[in-house]
Design a protein around this motif. Structure first.
Motif, mmCIF file in Angstrom:
data_model
loop_
_atom_site.group_PDB
_atom_site.id
_atom_site.type_symbol
_atom_site.label_atom_id
_atom_site.label_comp_id
_atom_site.label_asym_id
_atom_site.label_seq_id
_atom_site.Cartn_x
_atom_site.Cartn_y
_atom_site.Cartn_z
ATOM 1 N N ARG A 167 -4.173 4.552 1.336
ATOM 2 C CA ARG A 167 -3.563 3.129 1.611
ATOM 3 C C ARG A 167 -3.746 2.618 3.197
ATOM 4 N N THR A 192 -4.006 -0.477 5.759
ATOM 5 C CA THR A 192 -2.881 -0.822 6.764
ATOM 6 C C THR A 192 -3.857 -0.518 8.196
ATOM 7 N N THR A 194 -0.071 -1.261 1.242
ATOM 8 C CA THR A 194 -0.141 -1.315 2.454
ATOM 9 C C THR A 194 0.494 0.354 2.817
#
Lengths: 328, 352
Positions: free
Chosen positions: A101, A105, A279
């Motif tokens: 993730r 992000t 995220t």
């Protein structure tokens, strides 16, 4: 300068050790542990495990060892083998969960940071050099609105507008049909049509505050005698403003740019939850709720490392940018 | 204002001419006439001292010449003309604050030194960078040439170790050294005119004497004229050829430096001179002061602005009519009874 950087870097090491220990202890502080939460969750689903089973789980997970032993097991694996441990809830290595993730992000957050600066600095400079002009008033109103409206509310409004009037998919980063499709031009376009909402949301909130800071800094600097000196040299207004007062007014930006590093990593949790973005923010929230201590601990450790590194970067940048700090 | 004045050509040796310059500040409390019809001129290579209290309009007049008035200032009249060495003539009063033409004059034909050397230089650039930027702008020098020029200028203003200090930041220098750097910046393009706005006020007396000495040397070396703004008569006596005394936005007296000190023809000048302490004289006596206070700028007295504080004021005349400019040779006094001072001087030579 080199000595300055070296000294700062050395100081960072004990800080990191201290932070990692504190964060580990804090995660253990709430009553109960992962097994308690897990059992509670099972009970909610009408299932149950016996006390003996819980004890065996604890034994297997090493939760009964003294805290120092647990800490050492955790930190030595990270430092020596880059292994962040095993997420209890996801039953997967923490590393893979986070790094998956993380790229996304960082991409979303840095894009919105760049947008924030691109908007905030010129608008702040304009507002200061044309103080009380119509546009300055307009920017002020937008600034307060942007600052006052919560990010998640703005996200909801934009989603509603997108859904009702623009007839586009909102939430997430891809429409369902592209979710698992290989990368293609259409997929990129699809990504962009989803990405604008989080970008707008994150950039407006940030820019609104920064515009006010930049404007106030500039107003302070514009009244200083060195600005008049620069005009008296025959420089044009643009040369004077961008070379002299802006240089000084940027200092507070630079001294806080380091803090955006951990912010980039954690992302805006609420906005990410509302927009269903994959995220790191929602992951951290879930890990904390479940007392998934290796996942949460690694998160907090990474955040702290980023904070320390960010502060170090800020200090170095500021020293490079402002001679008064370098030689102090 | 009149066009007839603008078309008149200036005398051969004239560098700068101000005619009836007026600057006003519209404030919530009323109109402040900060500069209320100021006329003076500067000849090539001479030093004009401008003396006045704070708020007398001396700095604002200088800003009007540089076209660097505050944004809320209103210019309501007057003409300012400049003819630098190059022979071009600039009608400065017609130029806009940000016009290309005025940017060619600033820093190039007119250099300016400010009061606070601590804050008048950019804190984030080396003094060398600041000088180089100016010479590159006006002289089109390459970076290397501009740097060489900066070192040369720092040597000229007697900065110690110029080749090293060219890379110094202002905060690394002492007050006197900063003011030297400021002077180097101001004279970097060989200006015909240097405006020095209280350049030594923020310095201690020893440094002040050194800076004055430096300005005198530079003046004769570079052949530039100086407008020296100060509130200190002692400094004026040291450097000026001619002196103008300002009070509440007007010039009340202009004369050669000797006449100002030995034959002042305005009661304000006289009062100012009396209030300077002198070594060995007036021992054990109270220093005379000027009675009353400077009136607030919103209610300047009618007639002669100085009349409520003047010991010679004639009721019915001084408080009703603005005194005209009376001339005695090269001396000018805006006082109704200036004649009287001229006569008494002939009877008894003025005190020293």
């Amino acid at each position: 300068m080199i000595a300055f950087i070296g000294r700062r870097a050395l100081l960072a090491i004990p800080t990191l050790i201290f932070i990692s220990f504190i964060s580990f202890v804090i995660i253990q502080l709430p009553p109960g542990d992962y097994v308690t939460s897990y059992a509670a969750q099972l009970r909610q689903q009408g299932d149950y495990i016996s006390i003996a089973q819980e004890a065996i789980m604890r034994q297997n997970l090493g939760l009964n060892d003294p805290i120092l032993v647990q800490y050492w097991r955790w930190i030595s694996n990270i430092v020596f083998r880059g292994d962040f441990g095993h997420s209890l809830e996801w039953n997967a290595p923490v590393g893979s969960l986070i790094w998956d993730r993380l790229a996304l992000t960082l991409a979303i957050s840095s894009l919105s940071l760049v947008f924030t600066w691109i908007i905030a600095i010129p608008v702040g400079v304009y507002s200061a050099t044309r103080q009380y002009s119509i546009l300055d008033h307009l920017f002020t109103v937008f600034g307060f609105l942007g600052k006052g409206v919560p990010d998640f509310l703005l996200a909801l409004i934009l989603m509603w507008i997108g859904f009702m009037y623009l007839h586009i998919d909102v939430g997430g980063l891809f429409s369902p049909q592209y979710q698992n499709a290989p990368w293609s031009w259409d997929k990129v376009v699809n990504l962009l049509s989803h990405l604008w909402i989080p970008l707008v949301v994150l950039a407006t909130g940030g820019a609104a505050g920064l515009i006010r800071v930049m404007r106030a800094n500039m107003l302070d600097e514009l009244g200083k005698p060195y600005v008049e000196t620069a005009y008296a040299q025959g420089l044009s207004e643009r040369q004077v403003v961008w070379n002299y007062p802006v240089r000084v007014a940027l200092n507070p930006f630079i001294s806080t740019v380091g803090w955006s590093l951990p912010a980039l990593f954690s992302g805006d949790v609420i906005t990410a939850v509302v927009l269903n973005l994959p995220t790191t923010g929602p992951l951290l929230l879930q890990a904390l709720k479940m007392q998934d201590m290796y996942l949460a601990g690694s998160f907090i450790l990474i955040l702290s490392v980023f904070t320390v590194i960010g502060t170090l970067v800020s200090d170095i940048l500021l020293a490079w940018f402002d001679p008064r700090i370098r030689y102090a | 204002m009149g066009n007839s004045i603008m078309t008149n050509s200036m005398p051969e040796n004239r560098l700068l001419e101000l005619d009836n310059v007026q600057v006003q500040f519209p404030m919530r409390e009323g109109l402040v006439k900060a500069v209320n019809g100021v006329s003076y001129h500067v000849n090539k290579g001479e030093v004009l001292g401008i003396v006045g209290e704070s708020g007398s309009g001396k700095s604002i007049t200088a800003r009007a010449i540089m076209r660097l008035l505050p944004k809320n200032a209103k210019e309501t009249g007057g003409s300012i003309r400049l003819r630098p060495r190059t022979g071009e003539e600039f009608e400065l009063s017609a130029l806009d604050r940000n016009s290309r033409a005025v940017r060619k004059v600033r820093g190039n034909h007119i250099g300016m030194i400010f009061q606070e050397p601590m804050t008048a230089l950019s804190p984030v650039h080396t003094i060398g960078t600041q000088i180089m930027r100016t010479v590159q702008l006006h002289k089109g020098l390459s970076k290397a040439d501009a740097r060489a020029r900066a070192v040369e200028l720092l040597a000229k203003v007697q900065m110690p170790r110029p080749a090293q200090l060219v890379d110094a930041y202002p905060h690394q220098l002492s007050g006197g050294m900063r003011q030297r750097a400021m002077i180097a910046l101001a004279i970097s393009c060989d200006p015909s005119l240097l405006i020095a706005d209280e350049p030594t006020t923020a310095l201690d007396v020893t440094t002040e004497a050194q800076i004055i000495e430096l300005l005198k040397e530079l003046k004769s070396e570079l052949g530039m004229a100086i407008v020296f703004i100060t509130h200190n008569f002692g400094v004026v006596a040291d450097i000026a050829d001619r002196v103008s005394v300002m009070y509440l936005g007007r010039i009340v007296e202009t004369a050669d430096v000797d006449d100002i000190f030995y034959a002042p023809k305005h009661p304000y000048t006289q009062a100012l001179l009396r209030s300077i302490p002198r070594l060995g004289v007036d021992q054990g006596r109270r220093l005379p002061t000027i009675p009353g206070m400077v009136p607030d700028p919103f209610s300047v007295p009618n007639g002669c602005a100085f009349n409520p504080r003047c010991i010679h004021a004639v009721p019915g005349l001084c408080d009703t009519q603005v005194p005209p400019e009376l001339r005695f040779g090269s001396q000018m006094s805006r006082c109704h009874i200036a004649e009287q001072f001229a006569q008494t001087e002939q009877q008894e030579p003025a005190h020293v």
